[in-house]
Design a protein around this motif. Structure first.
Motif, PDB file in Angstrom:
ATOM      1  N   ASP A 232      54.090 -17.181  40.130  1.00  0.00           N
ATOM      2  CA  ASP A 232      53.763 -17.932  41.281  1.00  0.00           C
ATOM      3  C   ASP A 232      53.845 -17.152  42.513  1.00  0.00           C
ATOM      4  O   ASP A 232      55.145 -16.508  42.674  1.00  0.00           O
ATOM      5  CB  ASP A 232      54.527 -19.130  41.504  1.00  0.00           C
ATOM      6  N   VAL A 233      53.046 -16.959  43.382  1.00  0.00           N
ATOM      7  CA  VAL A 233      53.162 -16.142  44.570  1.00  0.00           C
ATOM      8  C   VAL A 233      52.921 -17.001  45.842  1.00  0.00           C
ATOM      9  O   VAL A 233      51.877 -17.632  45.781  1.00  0.00           O
ATOM     10  CB  VAL A 233      52.345 -14.789  44.480  1.00  0.00           C
ATOM     11  N   VAL A 234      53.760 -16.933  46.559  1.00  0.00           N
ATOM     12  CA  VAL A 234      53.633 -17.699  47.851  1.00  0.00           C
ATOM     13  C   VAL A 234      53.633 -16.489  49.196  1.00  0.00           C
ATOM     14  O   VAL A 234      54.338 -15.614  49.073  1.00  0.00           O
ATOM     15  CB  VAL A 234      54.699 -18.492  48.319  1.00  0.00           C
ATOM     16  N   LEU A 235      52.505 -16.400  49.863  1.00  0.00           N
ATOM     17  CA  LEU A 235      52.357 -15.545  51.213  1.00  0.00           C
ATOM     18  C   LEU A 235      52.305 -16.354  52.271  1.00  0.00           C
ATOM     19  O   LEU A 235      51.545 -17.155  52.638  1.00  0.00           O
ATOM     20  CB  LEU A 235      50.685 -14.967  50.614  1.00  0.00           C
ATOM     21  N   VAL A 236      53.434 -15.706  52.959  1.00  0.00           N
ATOM     22  CA  VAL A 236      53.611 -16.313  54.382  1.00  0.00           C
ATOM     23  C   VAL A 236      53.382 -15.307  55.340  1.00  0.00           C
ATOM     24  O   VAL A 236      53.988 -14.195  55.568  1.00  0.00           O
ATOM     25  CB  VAL A 236      55.151 -16.916  54.486  1.00  0.00           C
ATOM     26  N   GLU A 237      52.227 -15.665  56.062  1.00  0.00           N
ATOM     27  CA  GLU A 237      51.673 -14.644  57.181  1.00  0.00           C
ATOM     28  C   GLU A 237      51.828 -15.310  58.419  1.00  0.00           C
ATOM     29  O   GLU A 237      51.531 -16.519  58.773  1.00  0.00           O
ATOM     30  CB  GLU A 237      50.407 -14.285  56.869  1.00  0.00           C
ATOM     31  N   PRO A 238      51.971 -14.600  59.602  1.00  0.00           N
ATOM     32  CA  PRO A 238      52.135 -15.165  60.848  1.00  0.00           C
ATOM     33  C   PRO A 238      50.606 -15.315  61.877  1.00  0.00           C
ATOM     34  O   PRO A 238      50.587 -15.508  62.941  1.00  0.00           O
ATOM     35  CB  PRO A 238      53.070 -14.199  61.736  1.00  0.00           C
ATOM     36  N   TYR A 239      49.684 -15.275  60.871  1.00  0.00           N
ATOM     37  CA  TYR A 239      48.188 -15.414  61.468  1.00  0.00           C
ATOM     38  C   TYR A 239      47.616 -16.389  60.458  1.00  0.00           C
ATOM     39  O   TYR A 239      48.066 -17.062  59.725  1.00  0.00           O
ATOM     40  CB  TYR A 239      47.696 -13.971  61.585  1.00  0.00           C
ATOM     41  N   LEU A 240      46.375 -16.218  60.390  1.00  0.00           N
ATOM     42  CA  LEU A 240      45.361 -16.953  59.747  1.00  0.00           C
ATOM     43  C   LEU A 240      45.773 -17.370  58.381  1.00  0.00           C
ATOM     44  O   LEU A 240      45.956 -16.686  57.628  1.00  0.00           O
ATOM     45  CB  LEU A 240      43.892 -16.686  59.925  1.00  0.00           C
ATOM     46  N   THR A 241      45.891 -18.571  58.069  1.00  0.00           N
ATOM     47  CA  THR A 241      46.389 -18.896  56.648  1.00  0.00           C
ATOM     48  C   THR A 241      45.349 -18.437  55.530  1.00  0.00           C
ATOM     49  O   THR A 241      43.960 -18.456  55.783  1.00  0.00           O
ATOM     50  CB  THR A 241      46.311 -20.537  56.377  1.00  0.00           C
ATOM     51  N   GLY A 242      45.958 -17.703  54.642  1.00  0.00           N
ATOM     52  CA  GLY A 242      45.012 -17.121  53.509  1.00  0.00           C
ATOM     53  C   GLY A 242      44.402 -15.905  53.872  1.00  0.00           C
ATOM     54  O   GLY A 242      43.727 -15.290  52.872  1.00  0.00           O
ATOM     55  N   THR A 243      44.892 -15.053  54.930  1.00  0.00           N
ATOM     56  CA  THR A 243      44.153 -13.987  55.223  1.00  0.00           C
ATOM     57  C   THR A 243      44.435 -12.859  53.878  1.00  0.00           C
ATOM     58  O   THR A 243      43.333 -12.329  53.759  1.00  0.00           O
ATOM     59  CB  THR A 243      44.795 -13.177  56.508  1.00  0.00           C
ATOM     60  N   SER A 244      45.603 -12.943  53.381  1.00  0.00           N
ATOM     61  CA  SER A 244      45.747 -11.837  52.297  1.00  0.00           C
ATOM     62  C   SER A 244      45.823 -12.511  51.029  1.00  0.00           C
ATOM     63  O   SER A 244      46.228 -11.678  50.027  1.00  0.00           O
ATOM     64  CB  SER A 244      47.147 -11.040  52.542  1.00  0.00           C
ATOM     65  N   THR A 245      45.469 -13.542  50.613  1.00  0.00           N
ATOM     66  CA  THR A 245      45.401 -14.274  49.364  1.00  0.00           C
ATOM     67  C   THR A 245      44.447 -13.407  48.382  1.00  0.00           C
ATOM     68  O   THR A 245      44.592 -13.384  47.176  1.00  0.00           O
ATOM     69  CB  THR A 245      45.080 -15.742  49.224  1.00  0.00           C
ATOM     70  N   ALA A 246      43.253 -12.967  48.878  1.00  0.00           N
ATOM     71  CA  ALA A 246      42.396 -12.224  48.119  1.00  0.00           C
ATOM     72  C   ALA A 246      43.064 -10.888  47.649  1.00  0.00           C
ATOM     73  O   ALA A 246      42.861 -10.314  46.494  1.00  0.00           O
ATOM     74  CB  ALA A 246      41.181 -11.665  48.944  1.00  0.00           C
ATOM     75  N   ALA A 247      43.730 -10.271  48.469  1.00  0.00           N
ATOM     76  CA  ALA A 247      44.764  -9.040  48.228  1.00  0.00           C
ATOM     77  C   ALA A 247      45.580  -9.304  47.105  1.00  0.00           C
ATOM     78  O   ALA A 247      45.643  -8.439  46.306  1.00  0.00           O
ATOM     79  CB  ALA A 247      45.262  -8.631  49.564  1.00  0.00           C
ATOM     80  N   VAL A 248      46.314 -10.472  47.314  1.00  0.00           N
ATOM     81  CA  VAL A 248      47.298 -10.898  46.184  1.00  0.00           C
ATOM     82  C   VAL A 248      46.379 -11.051  44.676  1.00  0.00           C
ATOM     83  O   VAL A 248      46.861 -10.589  43.896  1.00  0.00           O
ATOM     84  CB  VAL A 248      48.038 -12.136  46.340  1.00  0.00           C
TER      85      VAL A 248
END
Length: 306
Positions: A232-248
């Motif tokens: 399970d990976v949670v990605l917390v970014e200070p900009y647009l939600t989901g920006t790096s989910t494709a990279a994950v």
């Protein structure tokens, strides 16, 4: 503590003294910090006025002559407004610069939506070859800025923010740092959200990775982190939600996994408020993050047991 932007002009002024390749291009914003540098290096500190397309075009022209331009204004005026010039003058012409933004996603709420840029990193993702640094502390900003200037002729974006973690960490511009280890999942905290993520995950059996360079994405670091843990990976970014989910997902393409992207929502908040109120409204405060992260990871464990 000084801010990342407080650190910017003094550091770049020293770089102007140290390296004859360095040039600075401004569009009014931030010019006061370079008054002395402009007197010392009038040919390499250029203020084009409130002309953001010219800002990027002039910087690309300087790069074509062999200089290493540092280009600075608010993120919305540096990435969004002159995006065609960023795409063509740097990308198509195969040249580079160091773009250094201020105001981040909502650092100046009173400026309104024109001065907010939660989509900047996602927009640069549509282009090839950009390195993206998202420091979480002024010390990290200085390290990453110096690294960016020294990066040959590469295309680099450095995203500064008034939001910052309490302490700086030894970042190298490449790898994620492991801040906490656990077995029930991995949380990737980007830049200035780290303190909130650490508070939100206190007592939870989770690995926390700290990312200040998100492009290129540290796929090897993420793969190491998920070994021996639930994926399970949670990605917390200070900009647009989901920006790096494709990279994950790309990093874990051969590993069954779930990913939750948390960040700034697409819904526009039409009241000024404070930075803290915007953080809370987007669910990026520690209390909201704990609910969202705990719920996601807990739901994953429950589905496995079922």
């Amino acid at each position: 503590m000084d801010t990342m932007r407080d650190r910017f002009a003094p550091v770049v002024s020293r770089l102007l003294d140290e390296d004859p390749r360095v040039a600075v291009v401004l569009a009014e914003i931030g010019k006061d910090g370079f008054a002395e540098a402009m007197r010392r290096h009038p040919e390499r500190v250029i203020n084009v006025g409130i002309r953001e397309q010219l800002l990027v075009g002039a910087a690309a022209g300087l790069a074509l002559t062999g200089l290493r331009p540092i280009v600075h204004t608010f993120a919305s005026f540096l990435v969004e407004r002159p995006f065609e010039q960023v795409k063509l003058d740097f990308g198509h012409q195969n040249t580079g610069a160091v773009l250094v933004s201020a105001a981040a996603s909502f650092d100046w709420p009173a400026g309104g939506y024109t001065h907010m840029a939660p989509g900047d990193v996602a927009l640069l993702d549509t282009l090839d070859g950009w390195t993206v640094h998202v420091p979480g502390h002024p010390d990290e900003a200085e390290t990453l800025l110096r690294r960016a200037v020294a990066a040959g002729d590469d295309k680099v974006y450095v995203r500064l923010s008034v939001q910052a973690n309490r302490q700086g960490r030894a970042v190298d511009g490449e790898r994620f740092l492991t801040v906490r280890e656990g077995r029930s999942g991995v949380v990737v905290a980007v830049g200035p959200v780290l303190d909130a993520v650490l508070a939100a995950t206190e007592g939870l059996d989770l690995t926390v990775l700290y990312a200040t360079t998100v492009r290129p994405f540290d796929t090897a670091g993420l793969r190491r982190a998920v070994q021996g843990a639930d994926t399970d990976v949670v990605l917390v970014e200070p900009y647009l939600t989901g920006t790096s989910t494709a990279a994950v997902s790309e990093a874990l393409a051969e590993v069954p996994h779930r990913v939750l992207g948390l960040g700034v929502g697409r819904r526009e908040l039409r009241r000024y408020g404070t930075v803290e109120e915007h953080v809370a409204a987007h669910g990026l405060d520690a209390r909201s993050l704990r609910e969202r992260i705990g719920g996601f990871v807990g739901a994953g464990r429950a589905s496995v047991r079922a």
